[in-house]
Design an enzyme around this catalytic site. Structure first.
Site, PDB file in Angstrom:
ATOM      1  N   ASP A 191       0.823  -1.205   0.000  1.00  8.78           N
ATOM      2  CA  ASP A 191       0.000   0.000   0.000  1.00  8.78           C
ATOM      3  C   ASP A 191       0.860   1.259   0.000  1.00  8.78           C
ATOM      4  O   ASP A 191       1.933   1.311   0.605  1.00  8.78           O
ATOM      5  CB  ASP A 191      -0.895  -0.010   1.245  1.00  8.78           C
ATOM      6  N   GLU A 230       1.099  -0.678  -5.147  1.00 12.00           N
ATOM      7  CA  GLU A 230       0.101   0.366  -5.394  1.00 12.00           C
ATOM      8  C   GLU A 230       0.896   1.676  -5.456  1.00 12.00           C
ATOM      9  O   GLU A 230       1.148   2.312  -4.442  1.00 12.00           O
ATOM     10  CB  GLU A 230      -0.941   0.414  -4.281  1.00 12.00           C
TER      11      GLU A 230
END
Length: 732
Positions: A406, A459
């Site tokens: 993330d 990401e």
């Protein structure tokens, strides 16, 4: 006459420190010590009325020495095994002594921790149940070890000592910053924390950074865990090890466990989630963060215990069972991992030993203004080790098949979400966070080296070069990257009314310009259906049936575009409401034919995709894609070819217009019969049934630089896929 030996002498100041629970090396005073034929045993037993040391050779009465410390001495030539018989008033108990044991963290462990290279850190630090043989009986207990280099003293508190840490003061293992103690009779299920004395003289109770279990939030204690799980996914692991995960078919179902069906445990999810994923045909599930987090509304993206699966749904072995069941059903498991930042809760990682320890001490580097969190000190060996080993932990201990990392961009850039004057350039004058880059490269390289067949996924929301380039070629070393540009451009284009889309045609074609610059996943994730963004259905203009057709065309476009694909839960049946983590998915929508149709399409898309290598074999190569016509803005149509490099071909016609096109001339790479393999306007999917009766015939009529062509019907808001007649499905 036998003379009682004198005990090994100690200074009163040291006994005072023992009694206060602030001694940095209590094992040097307490426990058993052998000096020139004299065995001395000291133990801290405040308020005891009597203490007797029991050995295999007899009993030795101890006397109170000072401040609750009891001592006895007797002749001996070896360190004996012993127990303590302690009397408090009318109660007498026989117990073991935590201070008779050698350190459970060895010199090699400490060397690797200092160097930041302990790849199995969880076996050295944290709370690990251990079993030891002994002359007076086998011993089971828990070895506690924690890194707190700036602490003046550290104690373990928990259920076993009524949360009073003085009897279990830890020893400092030199300049490593590690504190350690083995506590007999403490086993799995025990709650505990560390009690840390800071340099300023204040005490604070902290959850264990390496805890493998926790209480159910909002309770905050760590919990001792001992796994006895036996895996049954050997066949899956063998297949995974022998395959390249980046080149096969991959359609991912993203899941928030707490709201998929609220109230389910890991084991209940193992039944129900597995059945749903298998029936809809996804190759993988991606679980939003499972590591323990105090605030459910963070969806797991503010982690407090990086090594503990959340206790909200059961024991860590229950989570193993969920992964195991998915593997046995042929489904891979990806996990969201959040190494970029962590919350500021007083009882967790922040200011762990009274100083900025896990976080960077410079506020320009150590705080994330967007999320009100701390940023890890990626340049510190022990912190980098904590995170790299954590990636390894999930992949190895829980058989996870890949980590989706993330907020990578927030780690890469020193000026991420910072205005001028709120960040400091690196040593080269640039905005790149060099420490974070080295951490990312090490985490990826270590994961791929240790666990063949896994995936590391970024990401990363910018155009950082080389995200999926191997580390030995100077890249970040990820295997795949989320294609945020495709997602943003596509959703922005589809938000336009069909009559206006001709003016935005370049937005829908632009993704091919960079489609092969990285190895991509095309995400339609949770981030696109929260915070006022609405559901996928309501992103589409028009009335309900038009919106459903728009969703079907979007999904078919996603599945046929170069790149893997990811779809958030609920989108597979056309959820109409915006996602709310506090509310379960609206499964009742499947009572309606429109939503049944969307789910049926997703199921068939997954089946067709897996059986047609032309749609995935060359995802990251321009040789696997060719536009037939990218310029037909007036009709809102895209036509393209997908290839697998062995002669297999699929031709895709995407119509984002609100009207059907009759007699549409489609260029084709070869003549003869072509089978209509998929049509999103099929009545089976809730469409109007505009199609080509299952097949078309291509003739020698060059069109769009293709040698042949056919006249076809193109449904409104529909996608049609053709394959040559006789091109049979394959088993991926």
């Amino acid at each position: 006459m036998t003379t009682t030996p004198s005990p090994r002498p100690v200074f009163t100041e040291e006994l005072d420190a023992i009694a206060a629970g602030v001694h940095q090396d209590p094992h040097r005073i307490l426990g058993v010590h052998l000096d020139e034929g004299v065995v001395t045993v000291r133990t801290l037993r405040p308020l005891a009325d009597s203490v007797v040391v029991l050995t295999a050779d007899g009993e030795h009465e101890a006397v109170h020495e000072h401040g609750g410390v009891w001592v006895t001495a007797f002749a001996g030539t070896a360190i004996p095994d012993y127990r303590l018989r302690v009397t408090y008033g009318q109660d007498t108990t026989t117990t073991d002594d935590p201070y008779r044991f050698l350190p459970t963290v060895g010199p090699m462990d400490l060397h690797l921790i200092r160097e930041g290279r302990h790849e199995e850190l969880w076996t050295a630090l944290g709370a690990n149940v251990r079993h030891y043989p002994g002359l007076m009986g086998d011993v089971t207990g828990t070895a506690f070890a924690v890194w707190a280099p700036n602490a003046r003293a550290v104690r373990v508190v928990g259920d076993f000592n009524h949360w009073q840490g003085t009897p279990h003061t830890m020893r400092s293992l030199g300049d490593s910053g590690v504190w350690e103690i083995f506590i007999p009779s403490v086993g799995a299920g025990t709650r505990y924390k560390y009690e840390i004395l800071s340099q300023d003289g204040s005490w604070r109770q902290k959850a264990d950074p390496m805890a493998q279990g926790t209480e159910i939030p909002p309770a905050t204690a760590s919990v001792v865990v001992e796994s006895d799980y036996t895996w049954s996914d050997d066949a899956w692991i063998d297949r995974r090890t022998s395959r390249d995960p980046h080149s096969g078919p991959m359609s991912v179902y993203e899941v928030h466990l707490g709201s998929w069906r609220p109230g389910l445990t890991y084991r209940q999810l193992a039944d129900q989630l597995t059945e749903h994923v298998v029936s809809t045909g996804f190759t993988h599930v991606e679980l939003m963060p499972v590591a323990e987090h105090p605030f459910g509304g963070s969806w797991g993206y503010q982690v407090s215990s990086y090594y503990a699966p959340t206790s909200r749904f059961g024991h860590p072995d229950d989570f193993r069972y969920l992964v195991d069941r998915l593997h046995q059903a042929g489904v891979g498991v990806l996990l969201d991992w959040v190494p970029a930042h962590f919350p500021k809760d007083e009882w967790a990682l922040g200011r762990f030993d009274g100083t900025p320890l896990y976080e960077h001490p410079d506020p320009l580097l150590g705080e994330q203004p967007d999320w009100g969190t701390y940023v890890f000190n990626f340049g510190r060996n022990e912190v980098r080790n904590f995170l790299v080993a954590n990636a390894t932990y999930w992949l190895e201990e829980f058989h996870i098949d890949g980590l989706r990392v993330d907020a990578v961009a927030s780690m890469l850039y020193l000026d991420y979400s910072r205005s001028a004057g709120q960040w400091r350039p690196n040593v080269h004058g640039g905005r790149e966070n060099l420490d974070a880059i080295r951490f990312i490269q090490e985490a990826n390289a270590t994961a791929y080296r240790r666990t063949p067949g896994i995936l590391m996924i970024a990401e990363e929301s910018t155009a950082w070069p080389g995200v999926t380039t191997p580390t030995d070629h100077g890249g970040l070393g990820y295997g795949l990257k989320w294609n945020m540009g495709w997602m943003n451009d596509t959703l922005r284009y589809l938000a336009e009314s069909p009559i206006n889309r001709r003016y935005h045609h370049n937005e829908i074609t632009f993704s091919i310009v960079y489609a092969f610059s990285e190895h991509f996943i095309l995400p339609l994730s949770h981030d696109e259906v929260v915070h006022g963004k609405g559901s996928l259905m309501h992103k589409m203009p028009g009335e309900h049936l038009e919106q459903a057709a728009g969703v079907r065309s979007l999904l078919a476009y996603q599945w046929t575009h170069p790149g893997k694909q990811l779809l958030f839960m609920g989108c597979e049946f056309g959820q109409t409401s915006e996602w709310d983590e506090g509310v379960g998915l609206p499964w009742h929508l499947l009572d309606y034919s429109t939503h049944q149709g969307i789910r049926a399409l997703v199921t068939d898309l997954n089946r067709f995709y897996r059986e047609e290598p032309a749609l995935w074999a060359l995802d990251s190569s321009p040789s696997g894609f060719e536009f037939i016509d990218s310029q037909d803005a007036d009709h809102n149509v895209l036509t393209y070819i997908r290839r697998d490099g062995t002669g297999r071909t699929a031709v895709v016609v995407v119509n984002f217009a609100g009207t059907s096109h009759e007699g549409y001339r489609l260029g084709l790479p070869s003549g003869g019969a072509w089978r209509e393999a998929l049509n999103t306007d099929s009545e089976a999917y809730g469409g109007w049934g505009v199609g080509n009766l299952g097949r078309i015939e291509a003739h020698d009529h060059p069109t769009h630089a293709q040698p042949c062509s056919a006249s076809i019907r193109v449904p409104a808001l529909g996608v049609v896929v053709f394959v040559p007649e006789g091109q049979e499905p394959v088993q991926a």
